[in-house]
Structure formats: C-alpha cells, structure tokens
Write a protein that holds these residues in place. Structure first.
Motif, PDB file in Angstrom:
ATOM      1  N   VAL A  17       4.535  16.397  23.831  1.00 24.85           N
ATOM      2  CA  VAL A  17       4.961  16.602  22.441  1.00 24.85           C
ATOM      3  C   VAL A  17       6.421  16.193  22.281  1.00 24.85           C
ATOM      4  N   LEU A  18       7.288  16.712  23.142  1.00 29.58           N
ATOM      5  CA  LEU A  18       8.711  16.387  23.054  1.00 29.58           C
ATOM      6  C   LEU A  18       8.975  14.912  23.336  1.00 29.58           C
ATOM      7  N   GLY A  19       8.229  14.341  24.271  1.00 35.64           N
ATOM      8  CA  GLY A  19       8.405  12.930  24.602  1.00 35.64           C
ATOM      9  C   GLY A  19       8.081  12.018  23.434  1.00 35.64           C
ATOM     10  N   ILE A  20       7.012  12.323  22.721  1.00 36.86           N
ATOM     11  CA  ILE A  20       6.643  11.516  21.556  1.00 36.86           C
ATOM     12  C   ILE A  20       7.677  11.683  20.450  1.00 36.86           C
ATOM     13  N   LYS A  21       8.137  12.908  20.225  1.00 33.58           N
ATOM     14  CA  LYS A  21       9.177  13.134  19.220  1.00 33.58           C
ATOM     15  C   LYS A  21      10.458  12.376  19.592  1.00 33.58           C
ATOM     16  N   ALA A  55      -1.762  18.219  22.980  1.00 37.34           N
ATOM     17  CA  ALA A  55      -0.473  17.725  22.497  1.00 37.34           C
ATOM     18  C   ALA A  55      -0.630  17.010  21.160  1.00 37.34           C
ATOM     19  N   TYR A  56      -1.654  16.159  21.048  1.00 46.17           N
ATOM     20  CA  TYR A  56      -1.884  15.425  19.813  1.00 46.17           C
ATOM     21  C   TYR A  56      -2.193  16.386  18.665  1.00 46.17           C
ATOM     22  N   LYS A  57      -2.960  17.434  18.949  1.00 49.31           N
ATOM     23  CA  LYS A  57      -3.282  18.422  17.908  1.00 49.31           C
ATOM     24  C   LYS A  57      -2.033  19.146  17.429  1.00 49.31           C
ATOM     25  N   VAL A  58      -1.137  19.477  18.369  1.00 52.19           N
ATOM     26  CA  VAL A  58       0.134  20.113  17.998  1.00 52.19           C
ATOM     27  C   VAL A  58       0.933  19.167  17.093  1.00 52.19           C
ATOM     28  N   LEU A  59       1.018  17.900  17.485  1.00 54.13           N
ATOM     29  CA  LEU A  59       1.776  16.919  16.706  1.00 54.13           C
ATOM     30  C   LEU A  59       1.145  16.666  15.337  1.00 54.13           C
TER      31      LEU A  59
END
Length: 128
Positions: A17-21, A55-59
C-alpha cells in the motif's frame, strides 16, 4: 517500483500500500496508469496473491485505485479526492505515538522535523 522488505516489522500488504502511494507521489505512477493484476504483482514481488488482493482492496477503499471489470486496476485521479478525516485522525494518533517514543529516546523536535523534511524531499517536497 514497489519493493517489499521481508525483514520489516510492517505487514507485506501495508508495505505494498505504502509503496504504491510512494510511486504515485514520485510520479512513477500517474493517474490513469494501469497497475499489474493481482496475479502479476504477486509474481513480481514473490508474494501470495491474497496479500496483494488485500492491499489493492485497501487502496480502492481509500480511493487511490479503481478497478474496471474486464479492463484492470488503475490509478485514480487525485484531484477528485476529498480529505479523508478518519485517515488524518489515525495519522495524528501515530504522530502522537512517535512523539512519545522520540521524547523517551531524547530525540528533539528539531530532529523530528528534520527527518520529516528529509522524507518529503525524497517525495518531491510537501504536497507535490
């Protein structure tokens, strides 16, 4: 590109999540860019697909990503996002915990501010 630290205290999905952000903030990922499918990302990062899916669901819940059935998952336009007051409150609580730990270790406010500025510089400054 996103990297997962297997020795980190953070859960893998949180790192993703943090990496994509971070990739978005550094303009590596742009609004409208397609990101790898769950299976593709899991293969790239040597992770369980369920972890990537989480992670995708969180994003998606945070309105960072949007999934279009049959087309893929994309970076959402940032300009349409309202401030997430709940996430901001969580961030304030984390900062409170950080300040307690810092004071316990005799870290000064100036040092903390310096560290924050260094991290912002890595991302291209405050608020891009």
């Amino acid at each position: 590109m996103v990297k997962i630290n297997k020795n980190s205290h953070k859960a893998y999905y949180e790192q993703l999540v943090l990496g994509i952000k971070e990739d978005i903030l550094q303009n590596i990922l742009q609004p409208g860019d397609r990101i790898p499918s769950v299976r593709e990302m899991a293969k790239q990062l040597l992770m369980n697909p369920n972890t990537v899916s989480k992670a995708y669901k969180v994003l998606e819940a945070e309105q960072v990503l949007i999934t279009v059935k049959g087309k893929g998952t994309f970076v959402r336009e940032n300009s349409k996002l309202p401030r997430n007051e709940q996430k901001i409150q969580q961030l304030k609580e984390q900062i409170g915990d950080l300040v307690v730990e810092a004071k316990h270790l005799q870290v000064t406010s100036e040092e903390l501010i310096g560290w924050i500025q260094q991290e912002e510089d890595k991302l291209g400054g405050p608020n891009r």
